[in-house]
Design an enzyme around this catalytic site. Structure first.
Site, PDB file in Angstrom:
ATOM      1  N   SER A   1       5.400   0.907  -3.501  1.00 11.16           N
ATOM      2  CA  SER A   1       6.386   0.389  -4.418  1.00 11.16           C
ATOM      3  C   SER A   1       7.356   1.481  -4.854  1.00 11.16           C
ATOM      4  O   SER A   1       7.987   2.104  -4.004  1.00 11.16           O
ATOM      5  CB  SER A   1       5.639  -0.257  -5.598  1.00 11.16           C
ATOM      6  OG  SER A   1       6.469  -1.105  -6.315  1.00 11.16           O
TER       7      SER A   1
ATOM      8  N   HIS B   1       2.831  -8.201  -3.130  1.00  9.35           N
ATOM      9  CA  HIS B   1       3.602  -6.960  -3.175  1.00  9.35           C
ATOM     10  C   HIS B   1       2.759  -5.781  -2.682  1.00  9.35           C
ATOM     11  O   HIS B   1       1.623  -5.614  -3.111  1.00  9.35           O
ATOM     12  CB  HIS B   1       4.042  -6.733  -4.624  1.00  9.35           C
ATOM     13  CG  HIS B   1       4.665  -5.412  -4.902  1.00  9.35           C
ATOM     14  ND1 HIS B   1       5.713  -4.913  -4.164  1.00  9.35           N
ATOM     15  CD2 HIS B   1       4.403  -4.476  -5.865  1.00  9.35           C
ATOM     16  CE1 HIS B   1       6.065  -3.736  -4.665  1.00  9.35           C
ATOM     17  NE2 HIS B   1       5.284  -3.445  -5.685  1.00  9.35           N
TER      18      HIS B   1
ATOM     19  N   ASP C   1       7.926 -10.275  -0.320  1.00  6.67           N
ATOM     20  CA  ASP C   1       7.707  -9.410  -1.486  1.00  6.67           C
ATOM     21  C   ASP C   1       8.846  -9.656  -2.476  1.00  6.67           C
ATOM     22  O   ASP C   1      10.016  -9.623  -2.114  1.00  6.67           O
ATOM     23  CB  ASP C   1       7.698  -7.949  -1.022  1.00  6.67           C
ATOM     24  CG  ASP C   1       7.265  -6.956  -2.094  1.00  6.67           C
ATOM     25  OD1 ASP C   1       7.517  -7.218  -3.286  1.00  6.67           O
ATOM     26  OD2 ASP C   1       6.688  -5.927  -1.726  1.00  6.67           O
TER      27      ASP C   1
END
Length: 526
Positions: free
Chosen positions: A210, A457, A428
């Site tokens: 991320s 995610h 995502d």
């Protein structure tokens, strides 16, 4: 940008031990590499794995190496193979910004086929986070519910939130002081370099999730010769840091929440919330509207309701538990369950993640300083994406008033990085897939591994054998999927089936005390 962190520990991530090392004197002349005084870890899960923990002293301001110092909490789980098969150090970051990575040194055990055993896995809390010193806290009660309505239907609501955001920024200025001018992604990249030097490594391997993918892309741009291998999962679109990224995220979450509503409708025989996605969505908003009038347990109002169920747009692993909470409240008015859901999932009472999120994103780049622009852009997006838009505005609104000095973002250039594996799920919402395609364009020696049709995610090392075995092969041998022509993934893997509530029992999901788990998390509440 909400929800840019992936991993958590079931045990509290207390300060590294021994506690006295938190006050270690600054070392060296600022040019030689400081060392990490390794000792016992506070985390029971890390202790059980034989990890070492310590605090690395680094400059607050790298342009003044002899000036004020801060400390970065670091953990290490050493390689399990013969030294002749050792592949070096592997730094790990969970995202955020603001996510604690101290226990992520356990990640190596989740790599299939023993491929993680050849590395020293290095977890760390970025500056300002968790067990690093100092840790930034501005107002630990900021997320206590019920809070003012997110959607500014009236001027009064809007003014209340602007004042709230301004006060939070001011509180952070008081709490953070000089730290706030040195909290950018580049500062954390410099800390990674300090960790590399302290470990005596010529190069690093790196696994970032991320926001951690942005950290990796910046590191690779500034120190390409120091990169051996990188896995970057859930890639930030570097063109959009950070204002536009939030607007894009709002639209993507709208899609994912509707996918979850459709799943709930599919299992109406279990949840009794509606037989179509539109019926379930209408029920969800009906409950939200009622909570405006009377918050559940005096805690869960419309904001808290939204924050709880935002998780469904992040991780399919949450779908069963969130469905139970939705149904318990909507069908049975089970106050205890819905209040517990807010307390468990959102975790009010500790604003460290939120404080650092703002400290980094508000200074990585200058945000628009005109609230009129925010207002125009977000009402426009709200018309197509009402679920998250204003929630996201107020999550980021401290940037309108942030006291730290904003910088210019690094122009990403991955042309000199010799090896990187990008990973992304095509649905995502936190880091839309276009970010992974852009990362592939910017790093011509990298390959992109896609999980097709998955909403979760940053989903690597989480049970999809096609994804995880490809990563293991890369970490073991350096072999990347062959790069294809055109603007597309280099290897596709099908998503695993969505959860089936008729096949799973939630009673078996509790974790024993001290366990360090690979579990989804989003920081503070996003």
């Amino acid at each position: 940008m909400k929800g840019l962190v992936l991993f958590t520990a079931a045990a509290t991530l207390a300060a590294v031990a021994p506690a006295s090392s938190a006050l270690a004197a600054p070392g060296g002349d600022g040019n030689s590499a400081a060392s990490i005084p390794w000792g016992k870890c506070a985390s029971a899960g890390l202790q059980r794995r034989g990890a070492e923990c310590g605090l690395l002293t680094v400059p607050l301001d790298y342009s003044k190496p002899n000036g004020q110092k801060i400390q970065i909490a670091v953990s290490r789980i050493k390689h399990k193979v013969a030294d002749k098969d050792y592949q070096g150090v592997m730094l790990v970051n969970p995202g955020g910004p603001g996510g604690s990575g101290l226990t992520l040194s356990v990640l190596g055990e989740y790599v299939p086929n023993g491929a993680g055993a050849a590395y020293d896995w290095i977890g760390f809390d970025p500056r300002g986070v968790g067990s690093s010193v100092p840790a930034l806290h501005c107002d630990d009660d900021y997320f206590n519910g019920p809070r003012p309505e997110y959607i500014p239907f009236t001027k009064s609501i809007e003014t209340t939130w602007l004042n709230r955001s301004k006060k939070y920024a001011k509180d952070c200025g008081k709490a953070g002081g000089a730290l706030l001018d040195h909290m950018t992604t580049v500062d954390s990249v410099n800390d990674m370099e300090s960790i590399r030097k302290a470990l005596g490594a010529n190069q690093i391997n790196y696994y970032g999730f991320s926001y951690g993918t942005y950290l990796g892309q910046v590191y690779g741009t500034l120190h390409p010769d120091k990169v051996r291998r990188m896995v970057l999962d859930g890639n930030v679109d570097v063109r959009n840091v950070w204002y536009q990224a939030n607007l894009d995220q709002d639209v993507a979450f709208e899609r994912n929440e509707k996918i979850w509503f459709g799943w709930l409708a599919k299992y109406d025989s279990v949840y009794h919330l509606g037989t179509t996605a539109k019926q379930v969505e209408a029920r969800w908003y009906s409950e939200l509207n009622q909570l405006r009038i009377k918050p559940a347990g005096g805690v869960v109002g419309p904001d808290e309701w939204t924050d709880i169920f935002l998780y469904a747009g992040y991780y399919q692993s949450t779908w069963l538990e969130l469905a139970d909470a939705f149904a318990a409240w909507a069908n049975d008015r089970d106050t205890d369950t819905i209040v517990a859901a807010y307390e468990d999932w959102v975790g009010p009472g500790d604003d460290n993640g939120f404080a650092v999120y703002n400290a980094v994103q508000c200074t990585d780049v200058q945000w628009p300083q005109s609230y009129n622009q925010w207002q125009r852009d977000n009402w426009r997006v709200f018309l197509q994406a009402p679920f998250l838009t204003w929630d996201n505005v107020w999550f980021n609104a401290p940037c309108l008033y942030w006291p730290g000095k904003a910088q210019k973002p690094v122009k990403i250039d991955g042309s000199k990085v010799k090896s990187v594996l990008f990973v992304g799920t095509t649905l995502d919402a936190a880091t839309p897939f276009e970010g992974s395609l852009e990362a592939r364009r910017l790093f011509p020696n990298g390959s992109l591994l896609a999980e097709v049709g998955q909403t979760t995610h940053a989903n690597s090392l989480n049970g999809n054998a096609c994804i995880d075995d490809t990563i293991a092969d890369y970490l073991a041998t350096g072999k990347l999927p062959q790069r294809k022509s055109g603007d597309r993934p280099d290897k596709n893997c099908d998503a695993l089936p969505q959860p089936d509530p008729t096949a799973f029992s939630l009673s078996a999901k509790s974790l024993s005390a001290g366990t360090v788990a690979r579990e989804p998390l989003y920081p503070v509440h996003h």
